[in-house]
Design an enzyme around this catalytic site. Structure first.
Site, PDB file in Angstrom:
ATOM      1  CG  ASP A 204      -0.187 -11.667  -1.873  1.00 52.04           C
ATOM      2  OD1 ASP A 204       0.044 -12.771  -2.413  1.00 52.04           O
ATOM      3  OD2 ASP A 204       0.400 -10.619  -2.192  1.00 52.04           O
TER       4      ASP A 204
ATOM      5  CG  ASN B 229       2.611 -10.192   5.591  1.00 53.04           C
ATOM      6  OD1 ASN B 229       3.544 -10.873   5.177  1.00 53.04           O
ATOM      7  ND2 ASN B 229       1.691  -9.711   4.791  1.00 53.04           N
TER       8      ASN B 229
ATOM      9  NE  ARG C 167      -3.006  13.295  24.444  1.00 49.79           N
ATOM     10  CZ  ARG C 167      -2.221  13.674  25.452  1.00 49.79           C
ATOM     11  NH1 ARG C 167      -1.661  14.869  25.455  1.00 49.79           N
ATOM     12  NH2 ARG C 167      -1.983  12.839  26.451  1.00 49.79           N
TER      13      ARG C 167
ATOM     14  CG  ASP D 275       0.466   8.984  13.816  1.00 49.85           C
ATOM     15  OD1 ASP D 275       0.266   9.692  14.819  1.00 49.85           O
ATOM     16  OD2 ASP D 275       0.436   9.415  12.649  1.00 49.85           O
TER      17      ASP D 275
ATOM     18  CB  THR E 162       7.724  -7.210   0.573  1.00 49.38           C
ATOM     19  OG1 THR E 162       7.203  -8.483   0.969  1.00 49.38           O
ATOM     20  CG2 THR E 162       9.213  -7.333   0.304  1.00 49.38           C
ATOM     21  CB  ALA E 163       3.241  -6.576   3.828  1.00 51.83           C
TER      22      ALA E 163
ATOM     23  CG  LEU F 215       8.070  -1.669   0.827  1.00 49.14           C
ATOM     24  CD1 LEU F 215       9.556  -1.373   0.994  1.00 49.14           C
ATOM     25  CD2 LEU F 215       7.865  -2.643  -0.327  1.00 49.14           C
TER      26      LEU F 215
END
Length: 280
Positions: free
Chosen positions: A58, A132, A143, A162, A173-174, A177
């Protein structure tokens, strides 16, 4: 007709040679590039290319998409990796796939490409493109990030997290997900925003309607930006802005099966809908 064969790391020479021989039997001229080739070095040859084939996993397909998409070149992926969720063919289907394409026994599936601009004041520091996603996460010594989000020129809110992912439907779907985002049917034009470990429990992924820019302003950083899982991240400072938008051209992916094959691939490749406990 001219074909470009883009190979990933470890792609066997015999497979590359076999792909070239199959194209040659159909009167198609071939040239080769590697996944890590500098785009500027092959831009003139890409301008004369009619189809681009990737040999690899991929990651190689994503690299091929960045070359093919903006130029309107159809992309055919052959899986030599472990997962191969994005690619259309396995290695043993190479000949039937090339023959099917030459004979017109295929369809074109269009996918949205994401373009990202990193702005520092009024100056554009960097511009990247991916199939993607773009990931903006806190730098090692930082922080929690504070990010202001605007869509279509309207303020959406400020979140502490974060990091933030902006993904296409293909990218749903990468990494998106893996961080709790929803799955989108890959031909949708929508963009998806997924907060990474947000401080507030009510901050959840949002799907935005097509043709809208998503602007991320780093209120508190520093951060790092990666597009399509690139090995090299780019530093993003407090006060920087990232503008994420759909590219004007969509990627043309060569497919042989019906659109509904996407749902079969979800089960076969990602295990979606496969019960952990076998049914009696």
């Amino acid at each position: 007709m001219i074909a470009c064969i883009v190979s990933g790391p470890g792609a066997p020479d015999e497979v590359k040679k076999r792909a070239e021989e199959i194209f040659a039997r159909h009167g198609v001229e071939c040239w080769h590039a590697t996944r890590d080739h500098a785009e500027t070095a092959i831009a003139s040859r890409l301008a004369k290319t009619d189809v681009l084939m990737t040999l690899g996993g991929d990651g190689t397909f994503l690299a091929g998409a960045r070359l093919a998409g903006p130029r309107g070149i159809p992309l055919l992926g052959v899986n030599l990796g472990r997962l191969g969720f994005l690619t259309e063919l396995e290695e043993d289907q190479l000949e039937t796939g090339v023959t099917g394409f030459i004979e017109g026994k295929h369809r074109i599936e269009e996918r949205t490409i994401l373009q990202v601009e990193l702005l520092r004041g009024s100056r554009r520091v960097a511009r990247s493109m991916g199939l993607n996603e773009v990931v903006v996460d806190r730098a090692e010594d930082a922080r929690m990030l504070r990010v202001q989000i605007e869509v279509g020129g309207q303020g959406v809110g400020v979140i502490d997290a974060d990091g933030v992912i902006v993904a296409t439907a293909t990218g749903s779907t990468a990494y998106a997900l893996a961080t709790g985002g929803p799955i989108l049917e890959p031909t949708l034009r929508d963009l998806l925003l997924v907060p990474m470990n947000p401080f507030a429990l009510t901050v959840r992924p949002i799907v935005f309607s097509p043709q809208q820019d998503i602007v991320l302003s780093i209120v508190r950083g520093p951060a790092e930006m990666r597009v399509d899982g690139g090995r090299r991240g780019r530093a993003v400072a407090t006060g920087d802005t990232l503008r994420c938008s759909p590219h004007p051209r969509r990627l043309k992916v060569i497919r042989f099966g019906p659109p509904e094959d996407f749902y079969r691939r979800l089960g076969d490749k990602l295990g979606w809908g496969r019960p952990l406990v076998p049914m009696k």
